[in-house]
Design a protein around this motif. Structure first.
Motif, PDB file in Angstrom:
ATOM      1  N   VAL A   1       0.712  -1.265  -0.096  1.00 15.13           N
ATOM      2  CA  VAL A   1      -0.072  -0.078   0.003  1.00 15.13           C
ATOM      3  C   VAL A   1       0.859   1.149   0.051  1.00 15.13           C
ATOM      4  O   VAL A   1       0.676   2.151  -0.721  1.00 15.13           O
ATOM      5  CB  VAL A   1      -0.879  -0.011   1.311  1.00 15.13           C
ATOM      6  CG1 VAL A   1      -1.731   1.319   1.296  1.00 15.13           C
ATOM      7  CG2 VAL A   1      -2.072  -1.088   1.102  1.00 15.13           C
ATOM      8  N   ALA A   2       1.935   1.151   0.837  1.00 16.19           N
ATOM      9  CA  ALA A   2       2.742   2.346   0.851  1.00 16.19           C
ATOM     10  C   ALA A   2       3.342   2.511  -0.546  1.00 16.19           C
ATOM     11  O   ALA A   2       3.582   3.547  -0.823  1.00 16.19           O
ATOM     12  CB  ALA A   2       3.795   2.215   2.046  1.00 16.19           C
ATOM     13  N   GLY A   3       3.812   1.495  -1.174  1.00 16.94           N
ATOM     14  CA  GLY A   3       4.372   1.590  -2.484  1.00 16.94           C
ATOM     15  C   GLY A   3       3.630   2.247  -3.584  1.00 16.94           C
ATOM     16  O   GLY A   3       3.789   3.050  -4.172  1.00 16.94           O
ATOM     17  N   PHE A   4       2.223   1.703  -3.511  1.00 16.04           N
ATOM     18  CA  PHE A   4       1.176   2.220  -4.377  1.00 16.04           C
ATOM     19  C   PHE A   4       1.005   3.690  -4.118  1.00 16.04           C
ATOM     20  O   PHE A   4       0.863   4.518  -5.125  1.00 16.04           O
ATOM     21  CB  PHE A   4      -0.041   1.443  -4.460  1.00 16.04           C
ATOM     22  CG  PHE A   4       0.284  -0.070  -5.136  1.00 16.04           C
ATOM     23  CD1 PHE A   4       0.727  -0.044  -6.248  1.00 16.04           C
ATOM     24  CD2 PHE A   4      -0.231  -1.067  -4.365  1.00 16.04           C
ATOM     25  CE1 PHE A   4       0.819  -1.293  -6.863  1.00 16.04           C
ATOM     26  CE2 PHE A   4      -0.152  -2.214  -4.986  1.00 16.04           C
ATOM     27  CZ  PHE A   4       0.583  -2.361  -6.191  1.00 16.04           C
ATOM     28  N   VAL A   5       0.775   3.997  -2.824  1.00 17.77           N
ATOM     29  CA  VAL A   5       0.366   5.665  -2.560  1.00 17.77           C
ATOM     30  C   VAL A   5       1.838   6.222  -2.948  1.00 17.77           C
ATOM     31  O   VAL A   5       1.633   7.474  -3.569  1.00 17.77           O
ATOM     32  CB  VAL A   5       0.223   5.602  -1.029  1.00 17.77           C
ATOM     33  CG1 VAL A   5       0.433   7.090  -0.705  1.00 17.77           C
ATOM     34  CG2 VAL A   5      -0.924   5.198  -0.679  1.00 17.77           C
ATOM     35  N   SER A   6       2.959   5.802  -2.679  1.00 18.29           N
ATOM     36  CA  SER A   6       4.167   6.441  -3.001  1.00 18.29           C
ATOM     37  C   SER A   6       4.218   6.815  -4.572  1.00 18.29           C
ATOM     38  O   SER A   6       4.842   8.073  -5.268  1.00 18.29           O
ATOM     39  CB  SER A   6       5.369   6.240  -2.609  1.00 18.29           C
ATOM     40  OG  SER A   6       5.961   4.818  -3.174  1.00 18.29           O
ATOM     41  N   ILE A   7       3.943   5.986  -5.425  1.00 18.48           N
ATOM     42  CA  ILE A   7       4.051   5.948  -6.696  1.00 18.48           C
ATOM     43  C   ILE A   7       2.809   6.931  -7.304  1.00 18.48           C
ATOM     44  O   ILE A   7       3.201   7.524  -8.190  1.00 18.48           O
ATOM     45  CB  ILE A   7       3.739   4.479  -7.512  1.00 18.48           C
ATOM     46  CG1 ILE A   7       5.222   3.537  -7.101  1.00 18.48           C
ATOM     47  CG2 ILE A   7       3.722   4.408  -8.948  1.00 18.48           C
ATOM     48  CD1 ILE A   7       4.877   2.297  -7.521  1.00 18.48           C
TER      49      ILE A   7
ATOM     50  N   GLN B   1      -0.255  16.769  -0.755  1.00 22.53           N
ATOM     51  CA  GLN B   1      -1.543  17.234  -1.440  1.00 22.53           C
ATOM     52  C   GLN B   1      -2.377  16.198  -2.291  1.00 22.53           C
ATOM     53  O   GLN B   1      -3.356  15.859  -2.196  1.00 22.53           O
ATOM     54  CB  GLN B   1      -1.536  18.649  -2.115  1.00 22.53           C
ATOM     55  CG  GLN B   1      -2.850  19.111  -2.599  1.00 22.53           C
ATOM     56  CD  GLN B   1      -2.459  20.225  -3.402  1.00 22.53           C
ATOM     57  OE1 GLN B   1      -1.574  20.702  -3.899  1.00 22.53           O
ATOM     58  NE2 GLN B   1      -3.738  21.087  -3.912  1.00 22.53           N
ATOM     59  N   GLY B   2      -1.526  15.630  -3.009  1.00 20.65           N
ATOM     60  CA  GLY B   2      -1.913  14.482  -3.874  1.00 20.65           C
ATOM     61  C   GLY B   2      -2.311  13.323  -2.990  1.00 20.65           C
ATOM     62  O   GLY B   2      -3.346  12.800  -3.061  1.00 20.65           O
ATOM     63  N   VAL B   3      -1.766  12.975  -1.933  1.00 22.37           N
ATOM     64  CA  VAL B   3      -2.050  11.792  -1.032  1.00 22.37           C
ATOM     65  C   VAL B   3      -3.363  12.443  -0.450  1.00 22.37           C
ATOM     66  O   VAL B   3      -4.379  11.449  -0.262  1.00 22.37           O
ATOM     67  CB  VAL B   3      -0.824  11.521   0.232  1.00 22.37           C
ATOM     68  CG1 VAL B   3      -1.668  10.937   1.312  1.00 22.37           C
ATOM     69  CG2 VAL B   3       0.393  11.088  -0.505  1.00 22.37           C
ATOM     70  N   GLY B   4      -3.728  13.580   0.081  1.00 22.29           N
ATOM     71  CA  GLY B   4      -4.780  13.878   0.624  1.00 22.29           C
ATOM     72  C   GLY B   4      -6.081  13.842  -0.465  1.00 22.29           C
ATOM     73  O   GLY B   4      -7.124  13.357  -0.102  1.00 22.29           O
ATOM     74  N   LYS B   5      -5.802  14.254  -1.769  1.00 22.76           N
ATOM     75  CA  LYS B   5      -6.789  13.991  -2.787  1.00 22.76           C
ATOM     76  C   LYS B   5      -7.011  12.592  -2.821  1.00 22.76           C
ATOM     77  O   LYS B   5      -8.326  12.186  -2.849  1.00 22.76           O
ATOM     78  CB  LYS B   5      -6.486  14.615  -4.022  1.00 22.76           C
ATOM     79  CG  LYS B   5      -6.422  16.097  -3.919  1.00 22.76           C
ATOM     80  CD  LYS B   5      -6.011  16.685  -5.182  1.00 22.76           C
ATOM     81  CE  LYS B   5      -5.985  18.127  -5.370  1.00 22.76           C
ATOM     82  NZ  LYS B   5      -5.606  18.785  -6.543  1.00 22.76           N
ATOM     83  N   ASP B   6      -6.133  11.657  -2.847  1.00 19.63           N
ATOM     84  CA  ASP B   6      -6.435  10.410  -2.856  1.00 19.63           C
ATOM     85  C   ASP B   6      -7.220   9.608  -1.728  1.00 19.63           C
ATOM     86  O   ASP B   6      -8.199   8.892  -2.077  1.00 19.63           O
ATOM     87  CB  ASP B   6      -5.145   9.372  -3.325  1.00 19.63           C
ATOM     88  CG  ASP B   6      -4.416   9.796  -4.499  1.00 19.63           C
ATOM     89  OD1 ASP B   6      -5.136  10.200  -5.412  1.00 19.63           O
ATOM     90  OD2 ASP B   6      -3.192   9.284  -4.542  1.00 19.63           O
ATOM     91  N   ILE B   7      -7.111   9.986  -0.642  1.00 20.57           N
ATOM     92  CA  ILE B   7      -7.684   9.544   0.487  1.00 20.57           C
ATOM     93  C   ILE B   7      -9.140  10.110   0.481  1.00 20.57           C
ATOM     94  O   ILE B   7     -10.089   9.337   0.693  1.00 20.57           O
ATOM     95  CB  ILE B   7      -6.851  10.312   1.936  1.00 20.57           C
ATOM     96  CG1 ILE B   7      -5.607   9.399   2.043  1.00 20.57           C
ATOM     97  CG2 ILE B   7      -7.904   9.931   3.051  1.00 20.57           C
ATOM     98  CD1 ILE B   7      -4.721  10.018   3.094  1.00 20.57           C
TER      99      ILE B   7
END
Length: 42
Positions: free
Chosen positions: A12-18, A24-30
């Motif tokens: 999961v961490a790998g996919f999120v970092s990719i 900001q991008g992480v926040g949008k994905d969440i």
């Protein structure tokens, strides 16, 4: 079981970092994930 959870967390961490290069991008994905869960519950 612990080993499986660790592998899953690493994936999961790998996919999120990719997928997201910024906080900001992480926040949008969440947010999008939360919206999908809300739609599924309805």
């Amino acid at each position: 079981m612990n080993k499986l959870a660790l592998i899953a967390a690493a994936l999961v961490a790998g996919f999120v970092s990719i997928a997201c290069n910024t906080v900001q991008g992480v926040g949008k994905d969440i947010e999008k994930g939360g919206e999908a869960i809300q739609r599924a519950v309805k």
